[in-house]
Design an enzyme around this catalytic site. Structure first.
Site, PDB file in Angstrom:
ATOM      1  N   SER A 141      37.214  38.900  35.748  1.00  0.00           N
ATOM      2  CA  SER A 141      37.028  40.030  34.940  1.00  0.00           C
ATOM      3  C   SER A 141      36.181  41.130  35.713  1.00  0.00           C
ATOM      4  CB  SER A 141      36.228  39.445  33.683  1.00  0.00           C
ATOM      5  OG  SER A 141      37.391  38.500  32.961  1.00  0.00           O
TER       6      SER A 141
ATOM      7  N   GLU B  62      45.253  38.533  33.570  1.00  0.00           N
ATOM      8  CA  GLU B  62      45.399  39.901  33.126  1.00  0.00           C
ATOM      9  C   GLU B  62      44.450  40.363  32.009  1.00  0.00           C
ATOM     10  OE1 GLU B  62      47.351  40.589  35.250  1.00  0.00           O
ATOM     11  OE2 GLU B  62      48.967  39.586  35.544  1.00  0.00           O
ATOM     12  N   GLY B  63      43.353  39.646  31.971  1.00  0.00           N
ATOM     13  CA  GLY B  63      42.405  40.210  30.797  1.00  0.00           C
ATOM     14  C   GLY B  63      42.249  39.306  29.783  1.00  0.00           C
TER      15      GLY B  63
END
Length: 415
Positions: A143, A395-396
């Site tokens: 992250s 992807e987050g």
């Protein structure tokens, strides 16, 4: 009438699609029925990734289909989303393959590469003859890419890369990797004589001159010092492959540098492409769960009648399909914004957060409708629920997207 037909009739999303979009969707739906569904339960149980899917997806025109030129189909954003939806109906690992190949590796080359790099790599990647991966995430945390420790330093006419990456999809089967690294030791990615310098935009050259810019490199995986090891023991995404990657003195030529990317905006522009595909894809997994639960609700009898004839079951399926419908309408809206060139990162975060969160809820509740049999491979629900835990993370994470949305709403950065 089948469960699929009942859902489609209630939502009636076909009326909002063009003929071309429906054609792409139907082609992907047929692909999944022919190439994925017959083997996916066994592939998942055996933790087997079928590399031949690359050629099959390429033959279908699905790889990098949203990109234009260089052998890519140039399809619209909604058509691409619908294909992601259908692929993930089969399995999240299949859609992940298409995303890593097309939205990450191919997008990096298409967006940030030179024409020479594009012609060298993209046609083969679109055909599924060449497999790519995207090496950004590192072991200490995905992250916070700004804290990456992988480095690139100039040495002679080329570059030397050192570092570690983790959770890199396809890396052990890939032919080429897009590696993101920090330029160090006063190296200048835009110094005179570099082929990259000639093609780099002024802003990118200026950003690189400070010696700490994040740059992207096209690295053949056969390069000495590049090692990819599949991560074992996964309880999710078992029919896919993710790897630890070690870069130990990996030497590449000057023309390996992606000239148009400097700073984190380079990889982030590719991540947003992948996140957009997830908005649609996660709902494909949800639809697979809904269809299984609805079919079971009319075929399984308890207390003398089908369980779908009881109010509690009908309340469940009604609520779940409403959430699915809302998610599909949001995905379609985001797709139209993307086609108009007006899709903002916070809007992509809204879609990714909602789609994955609701898909997980749908999967878990559908499992209850299936009863004890819902935990078996006879039904796809537990497989999708487990896969979606990975989709929720990559992807987050939920938290990252909440912060992106919160920043857009408040104007304050809480990262």
């Amino acid at each position: 009438m089948t469960a699929a037909a009942r859902i489609d009739e209630l939502i009636a999303i076909d009326a909002l699609l063009t003929d071309e979009e429906r054609t792409w969707r139907d082609r992907a739906r047929g692909f999944v029925r022919e190439h994925v569904l017959p083997t996916i339960a066994d592939d998942y149980e055996q933790a087997r990734f079928r590399v031949e899917l690359a050629h099959e997806l390429g033959d279908g025109g699905f790889l990098g289909m949203h990109l234009s030129g260089f052998g890519c189909a140039g399809a619209g954003a909604v058509a691409y989303g619908l294909v992601c939806h259908e692929l993930e109906f089969g399995d999240s690992g299949v859609r992940t393959f298409a995303s890593v190949q097309g939205s990450l590796a191919m997008s990096a080359i298409r967006k940030h590469g030179s024409d020479e790099q594009r012609w060298k790599w993209l046609p083969g990647m679109a055909a599924g003859e060449t497999i790519g991966c995207f090496a950004l995430t590192e072991p200490q945390g995905g992250s916070d890419p700004a804290a990456m420790t992988t480095t690139a330093r100039r040495e002679g006419d080329g570059w030397v890369l050192d570092g570690r990456k983790r959770w890199i999809g396809l890396a052990s089967v890939a032919d080429v990797a897009i590696v993101w690294a920090k330029v160090v030791d006063g190296s200048d990615a835009s110094e005179p004589g570099s082929s990259a310098a000639a093609a780099a935009p002024p802003a990118a050259a200026a950003a690189a001159a400070g010696g700490s810019a994040v740059r992207g490199f096209i690295v053949p995986t056969s390069t000495p010092g590049f090692t990819a090891t599949p991560i074992a023991g996964k309880l999710s995404m078992r029919a896919s492959v993710q790897c630890d990657v070690v870069l130990d003195g990996v030497r590449v030529a000057a023309d390996a540098l992606l000239p148009g990317a400097s700073g984190l905006s380079g990889p982030f522009s590719c991540l947003n492409e992948a996140r957009y595909g997830i908005v649609w894809g996660a709902l494909g997994a949800a639809r697979a769960c809904l269809e299984a639960a609805l079919d079971r609700s009319v075929s399984r009898e308890v207390f003398g009648r089908p369980i779908g004839g009881y109010q509690l079951t009908q309340a469940k399926v009604a609520d779940l399909v409403v959430e699915y419908q809302k998610g599909m309408l949001l995905a379609l809206h985001l797709g139209r914004l993307k086609e108009a060139g007006r899709l903002a990162p916070a809007q992509i975060s809204t879609g990714k957060l909602n789609s994955v969160r609701e898909a997980l809820r749908i999967a878990h509740e559908c499992r209850t409708i299936l009863g004890g049999d819902g935990i078996t491979a006879e039904f796809p629900v537990m497989r999708h629920a487990a896969n979606l835990e990975s989709v929720r993370t990559y992807e987050g994470t939920d938290e990252i997207h909440q912060l992106v949305i919160g920043r857009a709403l408040t104007g304050l950065n809480a990262f």
